[in-house]
Design a protein around this motif. Structure first.
Motif, PDB file in Angstrom:
ATOM      1  N   GLU A  97       0.321  -1.348   0.018  1.00 10.35           N
ATOM      2  CA  GLU A  97      -0.535  -0.134   0.019  1.00 10.35           C
ATOM      3  C   GLU A  97       0.875   0.770  -0.162  1.00 10.35           C
ATOM      4  OE1 GLU A  97      -2.408  -3.389   1.980  1.00 10.35           O
ATOM      5  OE2 GLU A  97      -0.826  -2.311   2.251  1.00 10.35           O
ATOM      6  N   SER A  98       2.220   1.190   0.527  1.00 10.78           N
ATOM      7  CA  SER A  98       3.142   2.505   0.160  1.00 10.78           C
ATOM      8  C   SER A  98       3.206   2.650  -0.921  1.00 10.78           C
ATOM      9  CB  SER A  98       4.437   2.362   0.817  1.00 10.78           C
ATOM     10  OG  SER A  98       3.720   1.312   2.399  1.00 10.78           O
ATOM     11  N   TYR A  99       3.325   2.224  -2.205  1.00 13.92           N
ATOM     12  CA  TYR A  99       3.584   2.009  -3.333  1.00 13.92           C
ATOM     13  C   TYR A  99       2.205   3.392  -4.264  1.00 13.92           C
ATOM     14  CZ  TYR A  99       7.221   0.321  -2.832  1.00 13.92           C
ATOM     15  OH  TYR A  99       8.723  -0.088  -2.407  1.00 13.92           O
ATOM     16  N   LEU A 100       0.933   3.241  -3.343  1.00 12.75           N
ATOM     17  CA  LEU A 100      -0.099   3.866  -3.888  1.00 12.75           C
ATOM     18  C   LEU A 100      -0.054   5.525  -3.094  1.00 12.75           C
ATOM     19  CD1 LEU A 100      -2.576   1.173  -3.044  1.00 12.75           C
ATOM     20  CD2 LEU A 100      -1.880   1.475  -4.824  1.00 12.75           C
ATOM     21  N   LEU A 101       0.694   5.860  -2.813  1.00 13.89           N
ATOM     22  CA  LEU A 101       0.945   7.308  -1.419  1.00 13.89           C
ATOM     23  C   LEU A 101       0.697   8.033  -2.668  1.00 13.89           C
ATOM     24  CD1 LEU A 101       2.210   5.857   2.037  1.00 13.89           C
ATOM     25  CD2 LEU A 101      -0.384   6.304   0.715  1.00 13.89           C
ATOM     26  N   VAL A 102       0.089   8.398  -4.008  1.00 17.77           N
ATOM     27  CA  VAL A 102      -0.136   9.537  -5.076  1.00 17.77           C
ATOM     28  C   VAL A 102      -1.044  10.527  -4.725  1.00 17.77           C
ATOM     29  CG1 VAL A 102       0.588  10.112  -7.361  1.00 17.77           C
ATOM     30  CG2 VAL A 102       1.546   6.955  -6.124  1.00 17.77           C
ATOM     31  N   PRO A 103      -0.600  11.364  -4.299  1.00 17.94           N
ATOM     32  CA  PRO A 103      -2.133  12.521  -4.381  1.00 17.94           C
ATOM     33  C   PRO A 103      -2.369  12.665  -5.757  1.00 17.94           C
ATOM     34  CG  PRO A 103       0.165  13.399  -2.712  1.00 17.94           C
ATOM     35  CD  PRO A 103       0.991  12.571  -3.683  1.00 17.94           C
TER      36      PRO A 103
ATOM     37  N   ARG B  89      -9.204   1.086  -5.625  1.00 20.19           N
ATOM     38  CA  ARG B  89      -9.933   2.151  -6.766  1.00 20.19           C
ATOM     39  C   ARG B  89      -8.784   2.595  -6.797  1.00 20.19           C
ATOM     40  NH1 ARG B  89     -15.642   4.795  -4.387  1.00 20.19           N
ATOM     41  NH2 ARG B  89     -14.472   6.297  -6.930  1.00 20.19           N
ATOM     42  N   VAL B  90      -7.819   2.889  -5.985  1.00 22.86           N
ATOM     43  CA  VAL B  90      -6.531   3.300  -5.893  1.00 22.86           C
ATOM     44  C   VAL B  90      -5.102   3.507  -7.128  1.00 22.86           C
ATOM     45  CG1 VAL B  90      -4.119   4.743  -4.460  1.00 22.86           C
ATOM     46  CG2 VAL B  90      -6.924   5.339  -3.490  1.00 22.86           C
ATOM     47  N   ALA B  91      -5.641   1.873  -6.815  1.00 21.35           N
ATOM     48  CA  ALA B  91      -3.908   1.303  -7.730  1.00 21.35           C
ATOM     49  C   ALA B  91      -5.287   1.515  -9.044  1.00 21.35           C
ATOM     50  CB  ALA B  91      -4.242  -0.293  -7.510  1.00 21.35           C
ATOM     51  N   ARG B  92      -6.063   1.413  -8.775  1.00 25.36           N
ATOM     52  CA  ARG B  92      -6.950   1.599 -10.729  1.00 25.36           C
ATOM     53  C   ARG B  92      -6.248   2.506 -11.170  1.00 25.36           C
ATOM     54  NH1 ARG B  92     -10.361  -2.039  -8.033  1.00 25.36           N
ATOM     55  NH2 ARG B  92     -11.423  -0.715  -7.403  1.00 25.36           N
ATOM     56  N   ALA B  93      -6.707   4.058 -10.405  1.00 22.50           N
ATOM     57  CA  ALA B  93      -6.708   5.206 -11.121  1.00 22.50           C
ATOM     58  C   ALA B  93      -5.393   5.461 -11.079  1.00 22.50           C
ATOM     59  CB  ALA B  93      -7.843   6.244 -10.125  1.00 22.50           C
ATOM     60  N   MET B  94      -4.285   4.444 -10.657  1.00 26.88           N
ATOM     61  CA  MET B  94      -2.364   4.978 -11.630  1.00 26.88           C
ATOM     62  C   MET B  94      -2.646   5.130 -12.320  1.00 26.88           C
ATOM     63  SD  MET B  94      -0.783   3.371  -7.819  1.00 26.88           S
ATOM     64  CE  MET B  94       1.071   4.259  -8.794  1.00 26.88           C
ATOM     65  N   LEU B  95      -1.774   5.848 -13.186  1.00 27.43           N
ATOM     66  CA  LEU B  95      -1.248   6.156 -14.164  1.00 27.43           C
ATOM     67  C   LEU B  95       0.231   5.493 -14.412  1.00 27.43           C
ATOM     68  CD1 LEU B  95      -1.584   9.622 -15.055  1.00 27.43           C
ATOM     69  CD2 LEU B  95      -3.242   7.585 -15.318  1.00 27.43           C
ATOM     70  N   ALA B  96       0.697   4.871 -15.243  1.00 27.80           N
ATOM     71  CA  ALA B  96       2.274   3.937 -16.049  1.00 27.80           C
ATOM     72  C   ALA B  96       3.256   4.628 -15.066  1.00 27.80           C
ATOM     73  CB  ALA B  96       2.255   3.062 -16.927  1.00 27.80           C
ATOM     74  N   GLU B  97       2.860   5.868 -15.635  1.00 29.65           N
ATOM     75  CA  GLU B  97       4.530   6.815 -15.482  1.00 29.65           C
ATOM     76  C   GLU B  97       4.276   7.779 -13.669  1.00 29.65           C
ATOM     77  OE1 GLU B  97       0.998  10.087 -16.487  1.00 29.65           O
ATOM     78  OE2 GLU B  97       2.227   7.957 -17.400  1.00 29.65           O
ATOM     79  N   GLU B  98       3.058   7.288 -12.965  1.00 31.64           N
ATOM     80  CA  GLU B  98       3.000   7.134 -11.735  1.00 31.64           C
ATOM     81  C   GLU B  98       3.759   6.475 -10.760  1.00 31.64           C
ATOM     82  OE1 GLU B  98      -0.891  10.270 -11.771  1.00 31.64           O
ATOM     83  OE2 GLU B  98      -0.759   8.092 -11.157  1.00 31.64           O
ATOM     84  N   MET B  99       3.388   5.282 -11.264  1.00 26.65           N
ATOM     85  CA  MET B  99       4.289   4.045 -10.279  1.00 26.65           C
ATOM     86  C   MET B  99       5.352   3.809 -10.363  1.00 26.65           C
ATOM     87  SD  MET B  99       1.481   1.288 -13.014  1.00 26.65           S
ATOM     88  CE  MET B  99       2.995   0.385 -13.379  1.00 26.65           C
TER      89      MET B  99
END
Length: 213
Positions: A109-115, A175-185
């Motif tokens: 989950e620490s890798y989902l902390l993208v505002p 939902r956060v994981a599905r909302a992430m863009l490739a460049e945000e990973m």
């Protein structure tokens, strides 16, 4: 209870030459969501190869993997583990054909902390400056790996956790994981997906984005 296949079939079902062990269904769903940003085939095959351990249980992965190797000595496996509060600990005991991958940060989950991804998961407008300010105040900066490595991200995402209280609504990990863009990973996420893709025989198309981290 024996580990379960990611697609809902019990362990011991149709044999695959590569198996991916994950701690729980949420971990699998996050990895599948990230993989979908790489390509639908990787997401589909990753889900199919997944076996859920029911917690941080490397010994259970070894036991299950030995059963598979008895059927086919060429079987390969990868076990993905959170670092969690007690780490660093001795590396899990080796098993022929089975590798262990531990996140550098405390939890997946620490890798989902993208505002921006959190904001999109809540379907807030991109110009919602208040939410952006709140998130940037609550979360470490993307470049602050020391803070991100020790932060208890699981607690942030619980139903009545800090994020939910600050934003006035729960923030769902999936939902956060599905909302992430490739460049945000994060670069570590991309490296893991590349490795899983190679194990599954899926070649990744050349990227046109910049990797974070």
């Amino acid at each position: 209870m024996r580990p379960g296949r990611g697609n809902g079939r019990p362990a011991g079902g149709p044999f695959a030459s590569f198996v991916l062990y994950v701690e729980g269904p949420r971990d699998r769903d996050v990895l599948v969501a990230w993989a979908r940003r790489v390509g639908p085939r990787l997401a589909q095959e990753l889900a199919r190869a997944s076996v859920i351990l029911g917690g941080c249980r490397p010994a259970r992965a070894r036991e299950h993997f030995r059963d598979l190797r008895e059927r086919d000595a060429a079987t390969r496996g990868l076990c993905v583990l959170d670092r969690d509060a007690g780490w660093p600990e001795p590396k899990p005991r080796a098993e022929p054909g089975l590798d262990f991958f531990t996140w550098r940060r405390r939890h997946i989950e620490s890798y989902l902390l993208v505002p921006a991804a959190i904001r999109r998961s809540l379907r807030l407008p991109p110009d919602d400056a208040r939410t952006e300010r709140l998130l940037r105040r609550l979360l470490p900066a993307a470049a602050d790996e020391d803070s991100l490595a020790t932060l208890d991200a699981k607690r942030l995402f619980v139903t009545h956790g800090l994020l939910a209280r600050a934003l006035g609504q729960p923030v769902a990990v999936g939902r956060v994981a599905r909302a992430m863009l490739a460049e945000e990973m994060h670069a570590e996420v991309h490296a893991l997906l590349d490795r899983i893709g190679r194990e599954l025989g899926i070649r990744r198309a050349p990227e046109i984005y910049l990797r974070r981290g």
